[in-house]
Write a protein that holds these residues in place. Structure first.
Motif, PDB file in Angstrom:
ATOM      1  N   LEU A   2      98.525  92.511  92.412  1.00 20.57           N
ATOM      2  CA  LEU A   2      98.812  92.887  91.303  1.00 20.57           C
ATOM      3  C   LEU A   2      98.415  94.154  90.551  1.00 20.57           C
ATOM      4  N   GLN A   3      98.598  94.520  88.711  1.00 24.06           N
ATOM      5  CA  GLN A   3      98.197  95.632  88.586  1.00 24.06           C
ATOM      6  C   GLN A   3      98.370  96.275  87.237  1.00 24.06           C
ATOM      7  N   LEU A   4      97.364  96.885  86.436  1.00 20.72           N
ATOM      8  CA  LEU A   4      97.173  97.132  85.380  1.00 20.72           C
ATOM      9  C   LEU A   4      97.616  98.797  84.888  1.00 20.72           C
ATOM     10  N   VAL A   5      98.061  98.895  83.842  1.00 22.78           N
ATOM     11  CA  VAL A   5      98.934 100.438  83.778  1.00 22.78           C
ATOM     12  C   VAL A   5      98.239 101.250  82.675  1.00 22.78           C
ATOM     13  N   GLU A   6      97.617 102.068  82.478  1.00 22.27           N
ATOM     14  CA  GLU A   6      96.927 102.499  81.457  1.00 22.27           C
ATOM     15  C   GLU A   6      98.068 104.018  80.082  1.00 22.27           C
ATOM     16  N   SER A   7      97.467 103.746  79.263  1.00 21.39           N
ATOM     17  CA  SER A   7      98.333 105.079  78.951  1.00 21.39           C
ATOM     18  C   SER A   7      97.996 105.594  77.232  1.00 21.39           C
ATOM     19  N   GLY A   8      98.473 106.729  77.057  1.00 24.45           N
ATOM     20  CA  GLY A   8      98.014 107.316  76.359  1.00 24.45           C
ATOM     21  C   GLY A   8      97.044 108.302  75.941  1.00 24.45           C
ATOM     22  N   GLY A   9      96.497 108.609  77.106  1.00 31.94           N
ATOM     23  CA  GLY A   9      95.916 109.804  76.952  1.00 31.94           C
ATOM     24  C   GLY A   9      96.413 111.038  76.719  1.00 31.94           C
ATOM     25  N   GLY A  10      95.079 111.949  76.516  1.00 31.50           N
ATOM     26  CA  GLY A  10      95.891 113.370  76.630  1.00 31.50           C
ATOM     27  C   GLY A  10      94.620 114.337  75.715  1.00 31.50           C
ATOM     28  N   LEU A  11      94.934 114.891  75.502  1.00 35.22           N
ATOM     29  CA  LEU A  11      94.260 116.810  74.317  1.00 35.22           C
ATOM     30  C   LEU A  11      94.440 116.695  73.031  1.00 35.22           C
ATOM     31  N   SER A 104      77.946  86.126  78.819  1.00 33.06           N
ATOM     32  CA  SER A 104      77.050  86.193  79.494  1.00 33.06           C
ATOM     33  C   SER A 104      77.272  87.592  80.868  1.00 33.06           C
ATOM     34  N   THR A 105      78.555  87.971  81.019  1.00 31.15           N
ATOM     35  CA  THR A 105      79.387  88.450  82.233  1.00 31.15           C
ATOM     36  C   THR A 105      79.905  89.602  81.585  1.00 31.15           C
ATOM     37  N   ILE A 106      80.581  89.318  80.031  1.00 27.30           N
ATOM     38  CA  ILE A 106      82.341  90.127  79.453  1.00 27.30           C
ATOM     39  C   ILE A 106      81.391  91.743  79.424  1.00 27.30           C
ATOM     40  N   ARG A 107      80.034  92.402  79.681  1.00 25.83           N
ATOM     41  CA  ARG A 107      79.889  93.905  79.643  1.00 25.83           C
ATOM     42  C   ARG A 107      79.528  94.117  81.020  1.00 25.83           C
ATOM     43  N   ARG A 108      79.616  93.797  81.970  1.00 20.30           N
ATOM     44  CA  ARG A 108      79.000  94.467  83.293  1.00 20.30           C
ATOM     45  C   ARG A 108      81.380  95.143  83.648  1.00 20.30           C
ATOM     46  N   SER A 109      80.991  95.776  84.268  1.00 18.62           N
ATOM     47  CA  SER A 109      82.230  96.603  85.167  1.00 18.62           C
ATOM     48  C   SER A 109      82.172  95.019  86.412  1.00 18.62           C
ATOM     49  N   SER A 110      81.308  94.730  87.309  1.00 20.52           N
ATOM     50  CA  SER A 110      81.063  94.323  88.485  1.00 20.52           C
ATOM     51  C   SER A 110      81.853  92.068  87.966  1.00 20.52           C
ATOM     52  N   ALA A 111      82.080  92.265  86.852  1.00 21.78           N
ATOM     53  CA  ALA A 111      83.110  90.954  86.111  1.00 21.78           C
ATOM     54  C   ALA A 111      84.421  90.966  85.936  1.00 21.78           C
ATOM     55  N   TYR A 112      84.595  91.862  86.086  1.00 22.45           N
ATOM     56  CA  TYR A 112      86.276  92.506  86.377  1.00 22.45           C
ATOM     57  C   TYR A 112      87.152  92.481  87.801  1.00 22.45           C
ATOM     58  N   THR A 113      88.184  91.930  87.875  1.00 21.51           N
ATOM     59  CA  THR A 113      89.377  92.236  89.733  1.00 21.51           C
ATOM     60  C   THR A 113      89.544  92.757  89.348  1.00 21.51           C
ATOM     61  N   THR A 114      90.015  93.211  88.262  1.00 26.90           N
ATOM     62  CA  THR A 114      91.514  93.747  88.327  1.00 26.90           C
ATOM     63  C   THR A 114      91.715  95.273  87.482  1.00 26.90           C
ATOM     64  N   TRP A 115      91.663  96.781  87.586  1.00 25.26           N
ATOM     65  CA  TRP A 115      91.562  97.686  86.955  1.00 25.26           C
ATOM     66  C   TRP A 115      92.676  98.787  87.385  1.00 25.26           C
ATOM     67  N   GLY A 116      92.755  99.566  86.134  1.00 34.45           N
ATOM     68  CA  GLY A 116      94.342 100.348  86.167  1.00 34.45           C
ATOM     69  C   GLY A 116      93.547 101.402  87.278  1.00 34.45           C
ATOM     70  N   GLN A 117      95.073 102.622  86.726  1.00 32.50           N
ATOM     71  CA  GLN A 117      94.244 103.849  87.476  1.00 32.50           C
ATOM     72  C   GLN A 117      93.720 104.642  86.715  1.00 32.50           C
ATOM     73  N   GLY A 118      93.519 104.215  84.795  1.00 31.12           N
ATOM     74  CA  GLY A 118      92.647 105.514  84.469  1.00 31.12           C
ATOM     75  C   GLY A 118      93.853 106.338  83.553  1.00 31.12           C
ATOM     76  N   THR A 119      93.613 106.922  82.768  1.00 27.42           N
ATOM     77  CA  THR A 119      94.083 107.937  81.854  1.00 27.42           C
ATOM     78  C   THR A 119      93.572 109.025  81.773  1.00 27.42           C
ATOM     79  N   GLN A 120      93.054 109.950  81.287  1.00 23.93           N
ATOM     80  CA  GLN A 120      92.446 111.017  80.868  1.00 23.93           C
ATOM     81  C   GLN A 120      92.375 111.367  79.608  1.00 23.93           C
ATOM     82  N   VAL A 121      91.495 111.484  78.904  1.00 23.75           N
ATOM     83  CA  VAL A 121      91.549 112.041  77.518  1.00 23.75           C
ATOM     84  C   VAL A 121      90.606 113.198  77.314  1.00 23.75           C
TER      85      VAL A 121
END
Length: 125
Positions: A2-11, A104-121
């Protein structure tokens, strides 16, 4: 996988705006909480924002509060991060993540199971 895809980053120049998108072809994003996190070189991963599956709960990190907004577009299976009045200190790789987080967990990164690859800003003049 399973994947998430981020887009829209840039300078962008200081004071400018960007809109990041997080989408998936496999995961129904409206079933899960969705978090945005960022990591700058040499720094720890930082909470940016999170939104519950039904959009009734939203949190923003102190450094972005009042400037960033997270919204869902369920028809497009997409979650957006609207970023305004960008500052050089917002420069980082931005990640979206989904998972069965609860209040109670929504603000913790450990609560999330699937991550995208990231986009540079990059915010620079």
């Amino acid at each position: 996988q399973l994947q998430l895809v981020e887009s829209g980053g840039g300078l962008v120049q200081p004071g400018g705006s960007l809109r990041l998108s997080c989408t998936s072809s496999e995961i129904p994003l409206d079933y899960y909480a969705l978090g945005w996190f960022r990591q700058a070189p040499g720094k720890e991963r930082e909470e940016v924002s999170c939104i519950s599956s039904d959009s009734t709960i939203r949190f923003y990190g102190d450094s972005v509060k009042g400037r960033f907004t997270t919204v869902r577009a369920n028809a497009d299976n997409t979650v957006y991060l609207e970023m305004n009045n960008l500052k050089p200190e917002d420069t980082a790789v931005y990640f979206c993540a989904s998972g069965p987080a609860i209040l109670s967990t929504i603000r913790r990164s450990s609560a999330y199971t699937t991550w995208g690859q990231g986009t540079q800003v990059t915010v620079s003049s």
